[in-house]
Design a protein around this motif. Structure first.
Motif, PDB file in Angstrom:
ATOM      1  N   LYS A   1      33.348  54.342  39.486  1.00  0.00           N
ATOM      2  CA  LYS A   1      31.914  54.091  39.308  1.00  0.00           C
ATOM      3  C   LYS A   1      31.687  52.959  38.316  1.00  0.00           C
ATOM      4  N   ALA A   2      32.438  52.974  37.224  1.00  0.00           N
ATOM      5  CA  ALA A   2      32.300  51.918  36.218  1.00  0.00           C
ATOM      6  C   ALA A   2      32.789  50.579  36.762  1.00  0.00           C
ATOM      7  N   LEU A   3      33.911  50.601  37.459  1.00  0.00           N
ATOM      8  CA  LEU A   3      34.476  49.346  37.971  1.00  0.00           C
ATOM      9  C   LEU A   3      33.604  48.736  39.066  1.00  0.00           C
ATOM     10  N   ALA A   4      32.830  49.579  39.742  1.00  0.00           N
ATOM     11  CA  ALA A   4      31.937  49.067  40.789  1.00  0.00           C
ATOM     12  C   ALA A   4      30.851  48.170  40.208  1.00  0.00           C
ATOM     13  N   THR A   5      30.600  48.285  38.907  1.00  0.00           N
ATOM     14  CA  THR A   5      29.566  47.462  38.261  1.00  0.00           C
ATOM     15  C   THR A   5      30.137  46.163  37.700  1.00  0.00           C
ATOM     16  N   ALA A   6      31.438  45.985  37.815  1.00  0.00           N
ATOM     17  CA  ALA A   6      32.084  44.817  37.214  1.00  0.00           C
ATOM     18  C   ALA A   6      31.583  43.518  37.840  1.00  0.00           C
ATOM     19  N   ASP A   7      31.437  42.494  37.003  1.00  0.00           N
ATOM     20  CA  ASP A   7      31.037  41.163  37.467  1.00  0.00           C
ATOM     21  C   ASP A   7      32.313  40.411  37.857  1.00  0.00           C
ATOM     22  N   LEU A   8      32.665  40.477  39.134  1.00  0.00           N
ATOM     23  CA  LEU A   8      33.928  39.896  39.596  1.00  0.00           C
ATOM     24  C   LEU A   8      33.935  38.379  39.518  1.00  0.00           C
ATOM     25  N   ALA A   9      32.752  37.765  39.403  1.00  0.00           N
ATOM     26  CA  ALA A   9      32.682  36.303  39.292  1.00  0.00           C
ATOM     27  C   ALA A   9      33.319  35.810  37.999  1.00  0.00           C
ATOM     28  N   LEU A  10      33.559  36.716  37.036  1.00  0.00           N
ATOM     29  CA  LEU A  10      34.205  36.322  35.784  1.00  0.00           C
ATOM     30  C   LEU A  10      35.698  36.076  35.957  1.00  0.00           C
ATOM     31  N   LEU A  11      36.242  36.463  37.107  1.00  0.00           N
ATOM     32  CA  LEU A  11      37.667  36.238  37.381  1.00  0.00           C
ATOM     33  C   LEU A  11      37.835  34.810  37.883  1.00  0.00           C
ATOM     34  N   GLU A  12      38.233  33.919  36.973  1.00  0.00           N
ATOM     35  CA  GLU A  12      38.300  32.490  37.292  1.00  0.00           C
ATOM     36  C   GLU A  12      39.705  31.907  37.137  1.00  0.00           C
ATOM     37  N   ASP A  13      40.584  32.606  36.449  1.00  0.00           N
ATOM     38  CA  ASP A  13      41.916  32.060  36.218  1.00  0.00           C
ATOM     39  C   ASP A  13      42.689  31.961  37.525  1.00  0.00           C
ATOM     40  N   SER A  14      43.504  30.933  37.631  1.00  0.00           N
ATOM     41  CA  SER A  14      44.253  30.719  38.871  1.00  0.00           C
ATOM     42  C   SER A  14      45.177  31.891  39.176  1.00  0.00           C
ATOM     43  N   GLY A  15      45.750  32.489  38.135  1.00  0.00           N
ATOM     44  CA  GLY A  15      46.624  33.641  38.354  1.00  0.00           C
ATOM     45  C   GLY A  15      45.873  34.830  38.908  1.00  0.00           C
TER      46      GLY A  15
ATOM     47  N   LYS B   1      52.311  36.208  31.569  1.00  0.00           N
ATOM     48  CA  LYS B   1      51.572  35.105  30.951  1.00  0.00           C
ATOM     49  C   LYS B   1      50.773  35.581  29.745  1.00  0.00           C
ATOM     50  N   GLY B   2      50.370  36.846  29.802  1.00  0.00           N
ATOM     51  CA  GLY B   2      49.557  37.383  28.716  1.00  0.00           C
ATOM     52  C   GLY B   2      50.288  37.504  27.399  1.00  0.00           C
ATOM     53  N   TYR B   3      51.622  37.511  27.451  1.00  0.00           N
ATOM     54  CA  TYR B   3      52.378  37.574  26.202  1.00  0.00           C
ATOM     55  C   TYR B   3      52.166  36.305  25.374  1.00  0.00           C
ATOM     56  N   GLU B   4      52.142  35.150  26.044  1.00  0.00           N
ATOM     57  CA  GLU B   4      51.973  33.879  25.345  1.00  0.00           C
ATOM     58  C   GLU B   4      50.520  33.436  25.292  1.00  0.00           C
ATOM     59  N   LEU B   5      49.713  33.912  26.241  1.00  0.00           N
ATOM     60  CA  LEU B   5      48.305  33.514  26.314  1.00  0.00           C
ATOM     61  C   LEU B   5      47.428  34.760  26.240  1.00  0.00           C
ATOM     62  N   PRO B   6      47.094  35.204  25.039  1.00  0.00           N
ATOM     63  CA  PRO B   6      46.341  36.460  24.875  1.00  0.00           C
ATOM     64  C   PRO B   6      45.012  36.491  25.619  1.00  0.00           C
ATOM     65  N   HIS B   7      44.428  35.329  25.854  1.00  0.00           N
ATOM     66  CA  HIS B   7      43.124  35.324  26.544  1.00  0.00           C
ATOM     67  C   HIS B   7      43.240  35.740  28.017  1.00  0.00           C
ATOM     68  N   LEU B   8      44.487  35.835  28.523  1.00  0.00           N
ATOM     69  CA  LEU B   8      44.683  36.261  29.915  1.00  0.00           C
ATOM     70  C   LEU B   8      44.958  37.761  30.041  1.00  0.00           C
ATOM     71  N   ARG B   9      45.070  38.448  28.901  1.00  0.00           N
ATOM     72  CA  ARG B   9      45.367  39.874  28.968  1.00  0.00           C
ATOM     73  C   ARG B   9      44.208  40.629  29.621  1.00  0.00           C
TER      74      ARG B   9
END
Length: 587
Positions: A481-495, A539-547
């Motif tokens: 129910k919570a995930l259904a409200t997620a703004d998927l447009a925020l997923l922009e990283d190529s990975g 990638k998240g180990y070296e780039l925390p913003h991707l975690r």
């Protein structure tokens, strides 16, 4: 959402709107037009062969037709880039919003994403294992059991109505041998010193419990009987015990058949007209497909049912077989093949539109004769498909393995499953095409490393579930129910988009694997999807913003948790087809 089916429809709609005509003034056949993932992702997200397959019938150059298509495709808001490659392939890049819709579809459909429905659902019979019921399953049966079971699961996921069937070879001389072997163990249970097991009988200790049960039920009563009297009694008990043992062995591997079909039932009189084999022979006679004649001696090893005398023969060569086949011997008794034909006819009369046989490599000569039977009996309305499984070589750290042979003269299925578990056995049996030889290394399939495919895939699912648990422990709601409200447009990283693109392939993978009857494609795909997940995770180990969990940014965290949930759903769906568990955690 099946992105490939969706864009194939778009391309076909453009072609129809262009009102193209062939030399006869007719609209071209669009059945061969497809949209697929390009072999090299660097070329684009999607590719279509439309110009390549239509140029010749339309009398156009492929690149010229491709340019006309591209001019229209460029107006599609979901397409951000087009290019024409080589002689006329069209490559497309799609907008991130397309991938976001795919992700939303995965979340909406859950584990059913990729599954299909067909109305009416074709009836399919998958017969596999069908080992002689004279003892426990041995290692040579494992691969066919797993391939057949996974194939049946795959076809069900693709929308077919599937029956999993085991053909019990209970009409041959091996059953008499089984009874004599069990009777010997009965005498042993009574206290008699039976000495060494005579040659020709089954020596395994697995018959000792049968002897004990015969003693408990009959005391020494059977010992006073002659063989003609005790044989049917012992045969019935021994057969029942062996089938129970086989079911237990298969259950340990996660294999359960819905139908156990007795060969003996084909020989038994069912009505005044005789047995099912008699009925089959009458059917073929009515069609003019049997005759009295002799067969030339076969090349190589002579089968035991060949005779240099006049026999009742089936015109198998009229339907693609190498030679005609004997149904009835010169003495009036039926051949083994006659039972095979009657068995297929019974399947046909049960309404199966497709019958699949999963056989060992030693049955290589059976494909043509079974397909000939199918064409003759059904008139071509029932497709007969034969899949062969090559042998498995047991290894331990690269060396041939030696295991106990407590069940006679072979390594049992349970020996293998008990040592490493059902999941590694099933996955590894499917991580190579069924007709290719396979080395099964006990050390490799139990080590926890990326070099172990089953661990790699199961760890991918467990990692997803771990992230979701961590989110909940940190106070973030991560239910559907919570995930259904997620703004998927925020997923922009190529990975992130690459992960979604890999999930978008899942419906097409299921469809293609079912169409070609190749369940190994599912295992390959899951390994690739797990690889994409692990790669992005690292990638998240070296780039925390991707975690996946971003403290202080609930919206982005929810979007990424939705991505993680979707990956876990697709992995679980694929593992379910393979009959492998999708663990919540791994230690």
């Amino acid at each position: 959402m099946n992105i490939f089916a969706d864009f194939t429809k778009r391309v076909k709609k453009i072609l129809q709107d262009l009102d193209l005509k062939d030399a006869n003034g007719s609209a071209p056949d669009l059945s061969r037009v497809v949209v697929e993932a390009p072999r090299d992702p660097a070329h684009g997200d999607l590719a279509t062969n439309a110009a390549m397959v239509l140029a010749k019938p339309l009398g156009l150059k492929p690149r010229d037709l491709a340019e006309r298509l591209v001019s229209v495709l460029n107006a599609d808001p979901d397409i951000t880039e087009t290019s024409v490659a080589g002689p006329g392939f069209i490559n497309l890049r799609v907008a991130p919003a397309v991938w976001h819709r795919v992700l939303a579809s995965v979340l909406d459909l859950g584990i059913d994403f990729g599954a299909q429905t067909k109305s009416p659902a074709p009836k399919v019979n998958v017969e596999y294992v069908s080992a002689n019921p004279t003892g426990p399953m041995h290692v040579g049966h494992i691969r066919g059991a797993v391939v057949g079971d996974a194939l049946a699961n795959l076809l069900e996921s693709a929308g077919d109505e599937v029956v999993k069937e085991y053909y019990i070879n209970d009409a041959g001389s091996q059953i008499d041998t089984l009874a004599r072997s069990a009777y010997l163990r009965y005498r042993e249970a009574l206290g008699e010193d039976i000495g060494d097991i005579p040659a020709g009988l089954y020596p395994g200790d697995y018959l000792k419990p049968v002897g004990d049960r015969l003693k408990t039920e009959f005391g020494d009563e059977l010992k006073a009987m002659d063989e003609a009297a005790w044989m049917p009694v012992v045969k019935e008990r021994a057969m029942a015990a062996m089938l129970d043992l086989i079911r237990e062995d298969l259950a340990a591997l996660g294999v359960e058949h819905e139908v156990f079909y007795s060969e003996k039932s084909l020989h038994e009189r069912t009505d005044k007209n005789g047995s099912k084999i008699d009925h089959m022979l009458d059917t073929l006679r009515d069609k003019g497909l049997v005759y009295q004649g002799t067969l030339p001696p076969p090349k190589g090893q002579t089968p035991e049912d060949w005779e240099d005398r006049e026999q009742t023969l089936f015109r198998a060569s009229d339907f693609g077989d190498d030679t005609d086949r004997a149904l009835k011997k010169s003495d009036g008794s039926y051949t083994y093949f006659a039972a095979d034909v009657a068995y297929f006819q019974d399947k046909f009369e049960r309404g199966f539109q497709e019958t699949i046989y999963v056989l060992g490599a030693d049955h290589g000569g059976y494909a043509k004769r079974l397909q000939a039977v199918g064409k003759a009996i059904s008139g071509g309305s029932t497709e007969v498909i034969v899949r062969f499984c090559q042998l498995v070589k047991l290894m331990r750290d690269g060396e041939p393995v030696k295991m106990s042979k407590r069940s006679g003269d072979f390594v049992t299925l349970r020996d293998v499953v008990d040592e490493v578990g059902s999941d590694p056995v099933r996955f590894m049996m499917l991580f190579r095409k069924n007709d290719a030889p396979l080395d099964f290394d006990f050390k490799k399939v139990t080590e926890q490393s990326k070099d172990n495919p089953v661990f790699y895939v199961q760890y991918g699912h467990a990692r997803c579930r771990s992230v979701l648990r961590q989110a909940v422990e940190a106070g973030t709601a991560a239910d559907s129910k919570a995930l259904a409200t997620a703004d998927l447009a925020l997923l922009e990283d190529s990975g992130e988009l690459e992960l979604i693109a890999k999930m978008a392939e899942w419906p097409k993978v299921v469809d293609a694997a079912a169409e070609t009857h190749e369940p190994h494609r599912i295992a390959f795909y899951l390994h690739e999807l797990a690889g994409s997940l692990h790669g992005h995770w690292n990638k998240g180990y070296e780039l925390p913003h991707l975690r996946f969990i971003q403290a202080g940014n609930l919206k982005l965290t929810l979007a990424r948790l939705a991505l993680v949930q979707a990956v876990s759903l697709v992995l679980a769906s694929g593992l379910s087809i393979l009959g492998v568990n999708a663990p919540e955690e791994m230690r």
